[in-house]
Design an enzyme around this catalytic site. Structure first.
Site, short mmCIF file in Angstrom:
data_model
loop_
_atom_site.label_atom_id
_atom_site.label_comp_id
_atom_site.label_asym_id
_atom_site.label_seq_id
_atom_site.Cartn_x
_atom_site.Cartn_y
_atom_site.Cartn_z
CD GLU A 277 -3.27 -0.43 2.04
OE1 GLU A 277 -2.98 0.23 3.05
OE2 GLU A 277 -4.42 -0.82 1.80
CG HIS A 298 8.23 -28.82 1.87
ND1 HIS A 298 9.15 -29.76 1.45
CD2 HIS A 298 8.64 -28.44 3.11
CE1 HIS A 298 10.05 -29.96 2.39
NE2 HIS A 298 9.76 -29.16 3.42
CE LYS A 412 -11.34 1.34 3.73
NZ LYS A 412 -10.93 2.09 4.90
#
Ligand SMILES: O=P(O)(O)OC[C@H]1O[C@H](O)[C@H](O)[C@@H](O)[C@@H]1O
Length: 423
Positions: A277, A298, A412
């Site tokens: 951000e 892995h 938002k």
């Protein structure tokens, strides 16, 4: 605190090998000058406040109130209002419990909320809602759901079950807390969420869990003093100068943070938000990758070793030779596992961290290792401050503003619009 190294050879030699010494030196000079100037007159508030400690009483007062009345603490908040606390709290599980058990449901998920409601005792549950803006839909939705769950069941005054950390300005969350008559602690106006871990935001949950606020802040403070006085020797400034040099001249587009300790998993998530951000804007940025060792050997190591050479990797290691359970020598030998005989789990993990880095270096990658000697408040606080300063210095080198997130705000606003429009 922590130490930094680049393997057995000095960084300067490694940079010489790839013809980047000059470019790095220029970036280091620019980064150091900026860090010095910050320390002299414009230190970001997240760092300055760490030294001031003026909110200590407010933090301890709310933490004690929670501890005195409740066994469980649910921290509602997302992004910068939760990730820092999670990263700090992760070390609590290795201590005898002296505080409350903290839950951090930071993503809005109906199944997780149902699980919490099914397992928590309402009379023992305190809900701390954290939101800088006081307008984040996820946090407000969780708060309304918790109230609906608590109100019919509790035998205590409803206001005691709730507390709030939000900015001292009008917002839905603040109005809600005021109407309830609950304890409200200030979120500093001048510190952004992803830089707020060492403020009330991260430190109230930490104190409620029985960890030392002073410890985190002391570790952080030591780093910011060093960055201000001898920037060219610090991980924050060298890290920013190096990442920027590699991005400019070697096509690095991703930064890997791989930690060899389960308790640092949350730290890598916190770093992901901080880096993404703060730096991903104006068409620029490097993508953070999070990994924990050895488990992610892995799943992702094949790519790190054999995929594109487009990453700068930092490993955080807690050397643990001789630590953890010891592997039975006889059983190991009887089963053809002589190399494990008598070793500890800590021996294994420490060797794995070394092997992974050596394998990367053998492919010509420049790898940074940060080493902490224990999972404690001072060391984690130091890492918090170092990575925050590294991010700010990196933003300066890139020419972007570290402290805004305009694109996220757009989404938002749209979420609120779509929710209001639902039939
Ligand atoms: O603390 P709040 O105002 O609720 O914000 C929580 C989060 O919301 C947004 O997604 C921002 O992009 C983040 O930077 C912030 O941390």
């Amino acid at each position: 605190m922590f130490t930094m190294d680049f393997g057995s050879r000095p960084l300067d030699d490694l940079l010489d090998d790839v013809g980047l010494k000059h470019a790095f030196d220029k970036n280091l000079e620019k980064a150091s000058a900026y860090a010095r100037a910050l320390a002299m007159d414009a230190l970001p508030p997240f760092a300055r406040r760490t030294g001031e400690d003026q909110d200590h009483a407010a933090i301890e007062a709310l933490a004690h109130e929670i501890q005195r009345g409740f066994k469980e603490l649910v921290v509602l908040g997302t992004g910068g209002s939760s990730l820092g606390a999670q990263a700090a709290l992760a070390i609590a599980r290795y201590r005898p419990s002296t505080g409350v058990t903290v839950h951090t449901p930071d993503s809005l998920c109906p199944f997780e909320m149902d699980r919490l409601f099914a397992t928590l005792d309402p009379n023992e549950t305190h809900v701390l809602s954290i939101s800088k803006s006081g307008t984040t839909a996820e946090t407000l939705a969780q708060l309304l759901a918790f109230r609906a769950w608590l109100e019919p069941q509790t035998k205590r005054p409803l206001k005691d079950h709730f507390s709030f950390i939000t900015e001292p300005k009008p917002s839905a969350l603040r109005a809600y807390g005021e109407a309830l008559g609950s304890h409200i602690v200030e979120h500093p106006l001048d510190v952004g969420g992803r830089f707020s871990v060492l403020t009330t935001v991260g430190m109230v949950p930490v104190a409620a869990a029985g960890l030392s606020v002073k410890g985190f802040r002391h570790g952080a403070h030591e780093i910011y003093k060093a960055v201000g006085s001898v920037p060219e020797t610090t991980a924050a400034v060298i890290g920013a100068a190096l990442t920027h040099t590699l991005a400019e001249h070697r096509g690095v587009t991703q930064v890997l943070l791989m930690a060899y300790a389960d308790a640092l998993r949350a730290f890598t998530r916190w770093h992901g938000q901080l880096w993404a951000e703060s730096l991903g804007k104006d068409g620029k940025g490097t993508t953070p990758i999070r990994a924990v060792g050895p488990v992610d050997q892995h799943s992702q190591l094949q790519l790190f070793l054999d995929g594109p050479d487009d990453k700068f990797s930092t490993f955080i290691v807690v050397p643990s030779y001789g630590k953890g359970p010891r592997l039975d020598p006889k059983a190991a030998k009887d089963n053809g596992l002589d190399y494990m005989a008598g070793r500890t789990i800590g021996d294994t993990v420490t060797c794995q961290a070394r092997a992974t880095q050596d394998a990367l270096r053998a492919r010509g990658r420049i790898i940074r290792q940060l080493t902490i000697n224990a999972l404690d408040e001072e060391n984690i606080g130091a890492l918090f401050m170092s990575f925050m300063l590294e991010t700010v210095v990196m933003a300066h080198l890139m020419g972007v503003d570290a402290f805004d997130q305009p694109a996220v705000e757009e989404s938002k606003i749209l979420t609120r619009k779509y929710l209001a429009e639902l039939e």
